[in-house]
Design an enzyme around this catalytic site. Structure first.
Site, PDB file in Angstrom:
ATOM      1  N   SER A   1       0.814  -1.220   0.000  1.00 63.26           N
ATOM      2  CA  SER A   1       0.000   0.000   0.000  1.00 63.26           C
ATOM      3  C   SER A   1       0.848   1.272   0.000  1.00 63.26           C
ATOM      4  CB  SER A   1      -0.933   0.025   1.218  1.00 63.26           C
ATOM      5  OG  SER A   1      -0.189  -0.078   2.410  1.00 63.26           O
TER       6      SER A   1
ATOM      7  N   HIS B   1      -1.044   4.849   6.986  1.00 64.28           N
ATOM      8  CA  HIS B   1      -0.438   5.409   5.776  1.00 64.28           C
ATOM      9  C   HIS B   1      -0.142   6.892   5.943  1.00 64.28           C
ATOM     10  CE1 HIS B   1      -3.003   1.931   4.634  1.00 64.28           C
ATOM     11  NE2 HIS B   1      -1.848   1.566   4.133  1.00 64.28           N
TER      12      HIS B   1
ATOM     13  N   ASP C   1      -4.109   7.991   7.992  1.00 65.21           N
ATOM     14  CA  ASP C   1      -5.175   7.147   8.556  1.00 65.21           C
ATOM     15  C   ASP C   1      -4.678   6.220   9.658  1.00 65.21           C
ATOM     16  OD1 ASP C   1      -3.720   5.263   7.185  1.00 65.21           O
ATOM     17  OD2 ASP C   1      -5.268   4.786   5.717  1.00 65.21           O
TER      18      ASP C   1
END
Ligand SMILES: *[C@@H]1O[C@H](CO)[C@@H](O)[C@H](O)[C@H]1NC(C)=O
Ligand SMILES: *[C@@H]1O[C@H](CO)[C@@H](O)[C@H](O)[C@H]1NC(C)=O
Ligand SMILES: *[C@@H]1O[C@H](CO)[C@@H](O)[C@H](O)[C@H]1NC(C)=O
Ligand SMILES: *[C@@H]1O[C@H](CO)[C@@H](O)[C@H](O)[C@H]1NC(C)=O
Length: 389
Positions: free
Chosen positions: A44, A353, A350
């Site tokens: 990610s 990230h 968040d």
């Protein structure tokens, strides 16, 4: 199922060629590499739309700062790979798996959120990704083979040319989820040997890419996973008091960072071996851990709030509403995940990230080579070829 659930579940819980060290020759340090394409592999930290296209798309407020709508990225805006593409004068990378509106003329992105280097025994529905590094490399080989055929038939104009594959830069940012998985099994498995296996599999995949013609490798090590806000006890139940030595002076979880550093030490050794094996290739090892830790340890000085703060989501007294969950019931009240007023003063978007602002800060530090070994800027990373024995 809300977007990005899969990304994070993992994190929430949280040779001997050395003797013949190749002599490094800076063939022409002033020469700027003309990379025609980027091929990226990762999780990610650099997924620009794979998991969103393959499964459920990211929802608001993801993407709000730069794209003004969700853009398949786990951030409010751009990722480090986007800043790399911009810096090299290339367009933002499309995810290989995304069939809508994608462009692959200057490369492709195989990174997928939640991905690991090793195979994991988890499906998408348990927070896993089916696209581990070996699948990402298999996808790359399919991309190269099929676009090469199209080229021969005169239909390859929207793809890199066959000769671009050797001139392209191959970028990597993967391993964080392997560490997250190992952290869940501390005490049940020998993490030393797990990490050795993980970096060994990384080396195998890089070797495949080399045999497919890849020559410039830009390899990020893994960041301080124990500094992710979701790992910090400040976001656990309010009566939780961490034991002495559990946290460092910035609130990061020491044993988690220790495992990340162990991974990095073995990854560095592996890169050294790869250099010795493949003399006509350039392997740049980028110390992301130090770059990210420098930001975290100097947050205020660099214009950010303290690193434990999360921009999107609610975390208090053991209650959690993660940004990617969209809504949750807290104290009997329905709450929606919203963004903070000033994402640009937050390091963490968040909890897992980084924000666009933090990614930009980190990219500015790594692109000029100050965290690279050998210490070359990315624009010159192709010329740092090891030669001879
Ligand atoms: C997955 O499960 C198999 C069979 O139980 C086991 O051999 C393997 O080590 C597991 N892999 C991981 C990464 O846990
Ligand atoms: C990688 O390992 C070499 C050899 O041990 C060492 O000199 C170098 O400083 C290491 N690089 C990083 C970034 O840790
Ligand atoms: C929920 O209750 C906890 C404990 O009483 C309190 O600390 C917290 O502020 C409350 N949160 C909301 C959103 O009402
Ligand atoms: C790289 O850029 C950063 C941020 O602008 C700066 O602090 C650092 O000194 C630069 N390093 C090199 C080697 O140019």
């Amino acid at each position: 199922m809300r977007p990005f659930t899969h990304i994070v579940v993992v994190v929430i819980i949280l040779s001997q060629f050395l003797s013949v060290r190749a002599e490094k020759t800076k063939s022409s340090s002033s020469q700027v590499c003309d990379f025609p394409a980027i091929f990226n592999f990762g999780d990610s930290n650099s997924d620009t739309g794979c998991m969103s296209a393959a499964f459920y798309p990211a929802g608001s407020p993801y993407g709000e700062t730069f794209f003004h709508e969700p853009a398949g990225r786990a951030s409010d805006g751009r990722l480090i790979i986007d800043f790399i593409a911009k810096h090299l004068g290339l367009p933002y990378l499309s995810a290989y798996i995304d069939s809508i509106g994608s462009s692959y003329s200057h490369g492709a992105n195989f990174a997928a959120s939640a991905s690991t280097i090793r195979r994991q025994n988890r499906t998408y529905f348990d927070g896993g990704s089916p696209f581990n590094l070996e699948i990402q490399v298999a996808q790359f080989i399919q991309f190269k083979t099929r676009t090469g055929k199209l080229y021969k038939q005169g239909q390859g104009s929207s793809f890199p040319r066959p000769e671009d594959f050797a001139k392209a830069i191959y970028t990597f940012d993967i391993g964080q989820n392997d560490i997250a998985a190992a952290l869940q099994k501390v005490g049940q498995e020998d993490s030393e040997s797990v990490i050795s296996d993980v970096v060994g599999q990384f080396a195998n995949q890089v070797s495949y890419l080399y045999s497919e013609g890849a020559r410039t490798f830009w390899i990020h090590n893994t960041g301080p996973i124990g500094c992710l806000p979701v790992a910090m006890p400040i976001h656990y139940a309010s009566n939780y008091t961490p034991a002495a030595g559990y946290l460092d002076e910035y609130g990061c979880v020491v044993f988690q960072n220790h495992m990340a550093k162990e991974f990095n030490r073995k990854l560095n050794d592996t890169v050294i071996k790869l250099r010795a094996m493949f003399h006509d290739a350039s392997f740049i090892y980028v110390d992301m851990y130090s770059a990210k830790y420098e930001l975290i340890s100097n947050a205020n000085k660099q214009g950010f709030f303290e690193p434990s703060k999360i921009c999107c989501g609610y975390h208090e007294g053991g209650n959690h509403l993660y940004c990617w969950e969209y809504k949750a019931t807290i104290n009997g009240t329905e709450m929606y995940a919203t963004s903070c007023e000033d994402p640009s003063s937050h390091i963490s978007w968040d909890g897992v990230h980084y924000t666009e602002a933090a990614n930009n800060w980190i990219a500015n530090r790594i692109l000029n080579g100050s965290f690279s070994d050998p210490p070359v800027p990315i624009t010159h990373s192709c010329s740092f070829i090891t030669s001879g024995i």
